[in-house]
Scaffold this motif. Structure first.
Motif, PDB file in Angstrom:
ATOM      1  N   TYR A 245       0.760  -1.356  -0.044  1.00  0.00           N
ATOM      2  CA  TYR A 245       0.061  -0.198  -0.076  1.00  0.00           C
ATOM      3  C   TYR A 245       0.882   1.289  -0.247  1.00  0.00           C
ATOM      4  N   PRO A 246       1.918   1.576   0.764  1.00  0.00           N
ATOM      5  CA  PRO A 246       2.740   2.678   0.756  1.00  0.00           C
ATOM      6  C   PRO A 246       3.301   3.032  -0.570  1.00  0.00           C
ATOM      7  N   TRP A 247       3.429   2.211  -1.565  1.00  0.00           N
ATOM      8  CA  TRP A 247       3.751   2.238  -2.903  1.00  0.00           C
ATOM      9  C   TRP A 247       2.644   2.463  -3.860  1.00  0.00           C
ATOM     10  N   MET A 248       1.624   2.341  -3.335  1.00  0.00           N
ATOM     11  CA  MET A 248       0.481   2.545  -4.467  1.00  0.00           C
ATOM     12  C   MET A 248      -0.238   3.919  -4.041  1.00  0.00           C
ATOM     13  N   GLU A 249      -0.068   4.708  -3.310  1.00  0.00           N
ATOM     14  CA  GLU A 249      -0.620   5.810  -2.805  1.00  0.00           C
ATOM     15  C   GLU A 249      -0.364   7.140  -3.613  1.00  0.00           C
ATOM     16  N   ALA A 250       0.770   7.162  -4.072  1.00  0.00           N
ATOM     17  CA  ALA A 250       1.431   8.367  -4.567  1.00  0.00           C
ATOM     18  C   ALA A 250       0.963   8.561  -6.151  1.00  0.00           C
ATOM     19  N   THR A 251       0.514   7.606  -6.866  1.00  0.00           N
ATOM     20  CA  THR A 251       0.468   7.777  -8.320  1.00  0.00           C
ATOM     21  C   THR A 251      -0.930   7.210  -8.716  1.00  0.00           C
ATOM     22  N   ALA A 252      -1.397   7.718 -10.054  1.00  0.00           N
ATOM     23  CA  ALA A 252      -2.589   7.120 -10.418  1.00  0.00           C
ATOM     24  C   ALA A 252      -2.430   5.728 -10.765  1.00  0.00           C
ATOM     25  N   LEU A 253      -1.389   5.269 -11.120  1.00  0.00           N
ATOM     26  CA  LEU A 253      -1.230   3.832 -11.671  1.00  0.00           C
ATOM     27  C   LEU A 253      -1.308   3.018 -10.220  1.00  0.00           C
ATOM     28  N   GLY A 254      -0.510   3.560  -9.357  1.00  0.00           N
ATOM     29  CA  GLY A 254      -0.741   3.055  -8.004  1.00  0.00           C
ATOM     30  C   GLY A 254      -2.147   2.738  -7.308  1.00  0.00           C
ATOM     31  N   ARG A 255      -2.673   3.994  -7.396  1.00  0.00           N
ATOM     32  CA  ARG A 255      -4.115   4.025  -6.980  1.00  0.00           C
ATOM     33  C   ARG A 255      -4.964   2.855  -7.671  1.00  0.00           C
ATOM     34  N   ALA A 256      -4.687   2.829  -8.955  1.00  0.00           N
ATOM     35  CA  ALA A 256      -5.535   1.823  -9.765  1.00  0.00           C
ATOM     36  C   ALA A 256      -5.160   0.157  -9.542  1.00  0.00           C
ATOM     37  N   LEU A 257      -3.911   0.233  -9.076  1.00  0.00           N
ATOM     38  CA  LEU A 257      -3.344  -1.026  -8.726  1.00  0.00           C
ATOM     39  C   LEU A 257      -3.891  -1.228  -7.316  1.00  0.00           C
ATOM     40  N   PHE A 258      -4.149  -0.249  -6.329  1.00  0.00           N
ATOM     41  CA  PHE A 258      -4.651  -0.245  -5.141  1.00  0.00           C
ATOM     42  C   PHE A 258      -6.209  -0.922  -5.298  1.00  0.00           C
ATOM     43  N   GLY A 259      -6.769  -0.382  -6.194  1.00  0.00           N
ATOM     44  CA  GLY A 259      -8.345  -0.615  -6.496  1.00  0.00           C
ATOM     45  C   GLY A 259      -8.360  -2.232  -6.810  1.00  0.00           C
ATOM     46  N   ALA A 260      -7.483  -2.694  -7.720  1.00  0.00           N
ATOM     47  CA  ALA A 260      -7.405  -4.175  -8.332  1.00  0.00           C
ATOM     48  C   ALA A 260      -7.089  -5.117  -7.080  1.00  0.00           C
ATOM     49  N   PHE A 261      -6.008  -4.665  -6.252  1.00  0.00           N
ATOM     50  CA  PHE A 261      -5.451  -5.345  -5.033  1.00  0.00           C
ATOM     51  C   PHE A 261      -6.781  -5.396  -4.036  1.00  0.00           C
ATOM     52  N   GLY A 262      -7.507  -4.486  -3.874  1.00  0.00           N
ATOM     53  CA  GLY A 262      -8.676  -4.706  -3.231  1.00  0.00           C
ATOM     54  C   GLY A 262      -9.934  -5.683  -3.572  1.00  0.00           C
ATOM     55  N   LEU A 263      -9.837  -5.673  -4.869  1.00  0.00           N
ATOM     56  CA  LEU A 263     -10.690  -6.788  -5.573  1.00  0.00           C
ATOM     57  C   LEU A 263     -10.337  -8.305  -5.089  1.00  0.00           C
ATOM     58  N   VAL A 264      -8.917  -8.296  -5.088  1.00  0.00           N
ATOM     59  CA  VAL A 264      -8.466  -9.728  -4.742  1.00  0.00           C
ATOM     60  C   VAL A 264      -8.533  -9.741  -3.144  1.00  0.00           C
ATOM     61  N   VAL A 265      -8.572  -8.969  -2.588  1.00  0.00           N
ATOM     62  CA  VAL A 265      -8.643  -9.171  -0.870  1.00  0.00           C
ATOM     63  C   VAL A 265     -10.296  -9.602  -0.726  1.00  0.00           C
ATOM     64  N   LEU A 266     -11.156  -8.873  -1.440  1.00  0.00           N
ATOM     65  CA  LEU A 266     -12.704  -9.300  -1.383  1.00  0.00           C
ATOM     66  C   LEU A 266     -12.865 -10.636  -1.851  1.00  0.00           C
ATOM     67  N   GLY A 267     -12.159 -11.027  -3.124  1.00  0.00           N
ATOM     68  CA  GLY A 267     -12.590 -12.423  -3.260  1.00  0.00           C
ATOM     69  C   GLY A 267     -11.806 -13.399  -2.386  1.00  0.00           C
ATOM     70  N   MET A 268     -10.658 -13.195  -1.951  1.00  0.00           N
ATOM     71  CA  MET A 268     -10.038 -14.189  -0.875  1.00  0.00           C
ATOM     72  C   MET A 268     -10.994 -14.236   0.352  1.00  0.00           C
ATOM     73  N   ALA A 269     -11.641 -13.212   0.933  1.00  0.00           N
ATOM     74  CA  ALA A 269     -12.454 -13.002   2.134  1.00  0.00           C
ATOM     75  C   ALA A 269     -13.800 -13.756   1.632  1.00  0.00           C
ATOM     76  N   LEU A 270     -14.249 -13.734   0.563  1.00  0.00           N
ATOM     77  CA  LEU A 270     -15.330 -14.512   0.475  1.00  0.00           C
ATOM     78  C   LEU A 270     -15.098 -16.008   0.215  1.00  0.00           C
ATOM     79  N   HIS A 271     -14.210 -16.052  -0.185  1.00  0.00           N
ATOM     80  CA  HIS A 271     -13.761 -17.780  -0.287  1.00  0.00           C
ATOM     81  C   HIS A 271     -13.468 -18.331   1.186  1.00  0.00           C
ATOM     82  N   VAL A 272     -13.120 -17.536   2.048  1.00  0.00           N
ATOM     83  CA  VAL A 272     -12.938 -17.900   3.214  1.00  0.00           C
ATOM     84  C   VAL A 272     -14.181 -18.061   4.199  1.00  0.00           C
ATOM     85  N   VAL A 273     -15.144 -17.142   3.820  1.00  0.00           N
ATOM     86  CA  VAL A 273     -16.417 -16.975   4.595  1.00  0.00           C
ATOM     87  C   VAL A 273     -17.168 -18.131   4.026  1.00  0.00           C
TER      88      VAL A 273
END
Length: 217
Positions: free
Chosen positions: A26-54
């Protein structure tokens, strides 16, 4: 055993790994537009993993799926038509999703009298889910009441996601390093609730699994 097979057998380990990886990235993702886009994509991965565990827990999976779909839909709309109201709703829904996922994992860990390897990983995964949930609540509080949190560096600036997540981790763990401070009554109330949640989680859930592990040995 390959890592993919291991994670398939212990999905809580996969969720824990992804969450901790996010803390490093996350510290490397907040500074640039590309990083923020990757931040959003990574958030989708976390959502998917959490759903799989639930899905492995004895709770209603459709609630988590509905919350995740609402987050995805509103996030997509907010990209096209940015709106403060949408940001408030997204923050609240994300907090609700992570709280529900954490509750599902707690129900999973307390459903029997055995401490399995996956349940031990679930201890760490649940902690990160709770930290994420309160960080989203802090985000909502900051959007609703600007200036809710201050810090030693740039005290008047809005706190970044990483700063709020750092505050959440230090509060939930009881470390309380204190360089980010809640200053409004609502922000302080949320921090106090998280402090209480952290103490109760350690006292009731973690101690129970440790006791079951000792009894098994």
């Amino acid at each position: 055993m390959s890592p993919i097979t291991y994670i398939r057998l212990h999905p809580s380990a996969g969720l824990l790994f992804v969450q901790l990886l996010g803390v490093l990235l996350y510290p490397w993702m907040e500074a640039t537009a590309l990083g923020r886009a990757l931040f959003g994509a990574f958030g989708l991965v976390v959502l998917g993993m959490a759903l799989h565990v639930v899905k492995r827990s004895p709770t209603q999976t459709w609630v988590a799926v509905l919350l995740a779909l609402l987050v995805l839909a509103l996030s997509s709309i907010n990209i096209l038509l940015p709106s403060p109201v949408l940001e408030w709703l997204i923050a609240i829904l994300e907090a609700a999703f992570y709280f529900y996922a954490a509750a599902s994992l707690i129900a999973y860990m307390t459903a029997d009298q055995h401490a399995t390897t996956d349940e031990l990983y679930a201890v760490g995964a649940t902690f990160t889910l709770l930290a994420w949930a309160f960080a989203h609540l802090f985000t909502f509080c900051q959007l609703l009441l600007p200036g809710s949190f201050t810090a030693m560096l740039e005290p008047q600036a809005a706190r970044t996601w990483m700063e709020l997540l750092f505050l959440s981790f230090t509060t939930l763990s009881g470390v309380g390093l204190g360089d980010i401070v809640p200053v409004t009554p609502m922000a302080r109330s949320l921090v106090m609730i998280e402090e209480f949640a952290g103490v109760m989680y350690l006292a009731l859930v973690v101690s129970r699994l440790i006791s079951l592990s000792v009894i098994k040995r």
